[in-house]
Design an enzyme around this catalytic site. Structure first.
Site, short mmCIF file in Angstrom:
data_model
loop_
_atom_site.label_atom_id
_atom_site.label_comp_id
_atom_site.label_asym_id
_atom_site.label_seq_id
_atom_site.Cartn_x
_atom_site.Cartn_y
_atom_site.Cartn_z
N ASP A 34 0.86 -1.18 0.00
CA ASP A 34 0.00 0.00 0.00
C ASP A 34 0.90 1.23 0.00
O ASP A 34 1.84 1.30 0.81
CB ASP A 34 -0.90 0.01 1.27
CG ASP A 34 -2.10 0.94 1.11
OD1 ASP A 34 -1.89 2.12 0.78
OD2 ASP A 34 -3.23 0.48 1.30
N ALA A 97 -14.92 -11.14 -7.32
CA ALA A 97 -16.30 -11.14 -6.86
C ALA A 97 -16.72 -9.70 -6.58
O ALA A 97 -16.04 -8.99 -5.84
CB ALA A 97 -16.47 -11.98 -5.59
N HIS A 127 -24.50 3.00 -0.50
CA HIS A 127 -23.16 2.77 0.06
C HIS A 127 -22.68 3.98 0.85
O HIS A 127 -23.22 5.08 0.69
CB HIS A 127 -22.16 2.44 -1.05
CG HIS A 127 -22.27 1.05 -1.58
ND1 HIS A 127 -23.21 0.67 -2.50
CD2 HIS A 127 -21.56 -0.07 -1.28
CE1 HIS A 127 -23.08 -0.62 -2.76
NE2 HIS A 127 -22.09 -1.11 -2.04
N LYS A 131 -17.08 5.66 -1.05
CA LYS A 131 -17.00 4.73 -2.19
C LYS A 131 -16.76 5.52 -3.48
O LYS A 131 -17.48 6.49 -3.75
CB LYS A 131 -18.29 3.91 -2.30
CG LYS A 131 -18.24 2.86 -3.40
CD LYS A 131 -19.41 1.91 -3.32
CE LYS A 131 -19.45 0.94 -4.49
NZ LYS A 131 -18.30 0.05 -4.56
N THR A 138 -21.70 -4.68 -7.42
CA THR A 138 -22.78 -5.62 -7.09
C THR A 138 -24.05 -5.30 -7.89
O THR A 138 -24.68 -6.20 -8.45
CB THR A 138 -23.11 -5.54 -5.58
OG1 THR A 138 -21.91 -5.81 -4.86
CG2 THR A 138 -24.18 -6.53 -5.19
N1 LIG Z 1 -16.07 -7.22 -3.48
C1 LIG Z 1 -16.53 -6.87 -2.27
O1 LIG Z 1 -17.18 -7.67 -1.57
C2 LIG Z 1 -16.24 -5.48 -1.76
C3 LIG Z 1 -16.69 -5.09 -0.49
C4 LIG Z 1 -16.37 -3.82 -0.04
C5 LIG Z 1 -15.59 -2.97 -0.83
N2 LIG Z 1 -15.20 -3.38 -2.08
C6 LIG Z 1 -14.32 -2.56 -2.93
O2 LIG Z 1 -13.00 -2.67 -2.44
C7 LIG Z 1 -12.25 -1.51 -2.83
C8 LIG Z 1 -11.52 -0.93 -1.63
O3 LIG Z 1 -12.48 -0.38 -0.73
P1 LIG Z 1 -12.02 0.33 0.64
O4 LIG Z 1 -13.24 0.89 1.24
O5 LIG Z 1 -11.14 -0.60 1.40
O6 LIG Z 1 -11.13 1.53 0.03
P2 LIG Z 1 -9.98 2.36 0.79
O7 LIG Z 1 -9.87 3.65 0.03
O8 LIG Z 1 -10.23 2.39 2.26
O9 LIG Z 1 -8.66 1.47 0.55
C9 LIG Z 1 -7.96 1.40 -0.67
C10 LIG Z 1 -6.47 1.27 -0.32
O10 LIG Z 1 -5.76 0.95 -1.53
C11 LIG Z 1 -4.51 1.62 -1.46
N3 LIG Z 1 -3.92 1.64 -2.80
C12 LIG Z 1 -4.10 2.56 -3.79
N4 LIG Z 1 -3.37 2.23 -4.88
C13 LIG Z 1 -2.69 1.09 -4.56
C14 LIG Z 1 -1.78 0.25 -5.27
N5 LIG Z 1 -1.42 0.53 -6.53
N6 LIG Z 1 -1.29 -0.85 -4.64
C15 LIG Z 1 -1.66 -1.15 -3.38
N7 LIG Z 1 -2.53 -0.39 -2.66
C16 LIG Z 1 -3.04 0.71 -3.25
C17 LIG Z 1 -4.86 2.99 -0.88
O11 LIG Z 1 -3.71 3.64 -0.34
C18 LIG Z 1 -5.86 2.58 0.22
O12 LIG Z 1 -5.21 2.32 1.46
C19 LIG Z 1 -13.26 -0.57 -3.50
O13 LIG Z 1 -13.19 -0.71 -4.90
C20 LIG Z 1 -14.60 -1.07 -2.98
O14 LIG Z 1 -15.67 -0.78 -3.86
C21 LIG Z 1 -15.51 -4.62 -2.53
#
Ligand SMILES: NC(=O)c1ccc[n+]([C@@H]2O[C@H](COP(=O)([O-])OP(=O)(O)OC[C@H]3O[C@@H](n4cnc5c(N)ncnc54)[C@H](O)[C@@H]3O)[C@@H](O)[C@H]2O)c1
Length: 214
Positions: A34, A97, A127, A131, A138
């Protein structure tokens, strides 16, 4: 032991995944990538069998391609990006997913079935206001699985986490299917299942937890 690295490890979902992997008896956490931690994906790839990516819509595809090129399987939860370039990526498996919660997978399954019997449907997805993408992955996936053209409405408000209503209408009747995630723990059993199974997929990419559950 499955060696797991987390991309986006400092994020809201990433921190929950780190804790879940540390709590799993058959997994060992080998890396946390990260920018907020000063670590890149390249730093952690060498020690991992599987990378779990919960980053941002504009970084998830590049991260996944980097994993596959390095021969490391990748489980993606990040939504809001095009999976198309991953269809020709060979070298390791990709699992994506849009929602790792079992209740959401069931909601999508029931909505798909109901749409075959009801005249019209619309989706309201709700949401938290941090987001980045809209509509949610979804909601987009639900609409894709349903019959007909299904409009999606997006709500972003503080206090919410991840919620969706599928409303189906027909003559003098309606059906509402609602799903709520109240905490990020709701996604963790699905994420751990995907980590355990991604290495044995017979095709790649595989989209949707239903392919591992049913
Ligand atoms: N599939 C699911 O069930 C599900 C559930 C919840 C959230 N999500 C998705 O997950 C994603 C993350 O959500 P969040 O709320 O944790 O976001 P967030 O902003 O809290 O976290 C994202 C993190 O990614 C880091 N990041 C950015 N670029 C990066 C890179 N190149 N390499 C590594 N890390 C990097 C950022 O610094 C940050 O800490 C979103 O796209 C959200 O929609 C999916």
């Amino acid at each position: 032991m499955i060696r797991v690295a987390v991309a986006g490890a400092a994020g809201r979902m990433g921190q929950a995944v780190v804790a879940a992997v540390e709590g799993a008896e058959d997994m060992v956490l080998t890396g946390q990538a990260d920018p907020a931690l000063g670590t890149t994906l390249a730093d952690v790839l060498g020690d991992a069998d599987v990378v779990v990516d919960f980053t941002q819509p504009d970084t998830a595809l590049g991260n996944a391609l980097e994993c596959v090129e390095a021969g490391v399987h990748v489980v993606i939860g990040t939504s809001g990006f095009d999976l198309e370039p991953l269809k020709s990526a060979r070298g390791a498996n990709v699992f994506f997913a849009p929602n790792f919660a079992i209740s959401a997978v069931l909601m999508m399954k029931f909505a798909a079935e109901a749409s075959q019997h009801m005249a019209k449907a619309e989706i309201i997805e709700l949401h938290h206001d941090k987001k980045l993408d809209a509509p949610s992955g979804t909601a987009a996936r639900t609409a894709q699985l349903m019959e007909g053209d299904v409009p999606i409405h997006s709500v972003r408000l503080p206090g919410l986490l991840a919620h969706q209503e599928v409303i189906l209408g027909d003559v003098a009747q309606s059906l509402t299917i609602r799903q709520d995630s109240y905490g990020r723990e709701s996604f963790m059993p699905g994420v751990l299942l995907a980590i355990r199974r991604v290495g044995e997929l017979e095709e790649s990419p595989v989209v949707g937890l239903e392919h591992l559950l049913f």
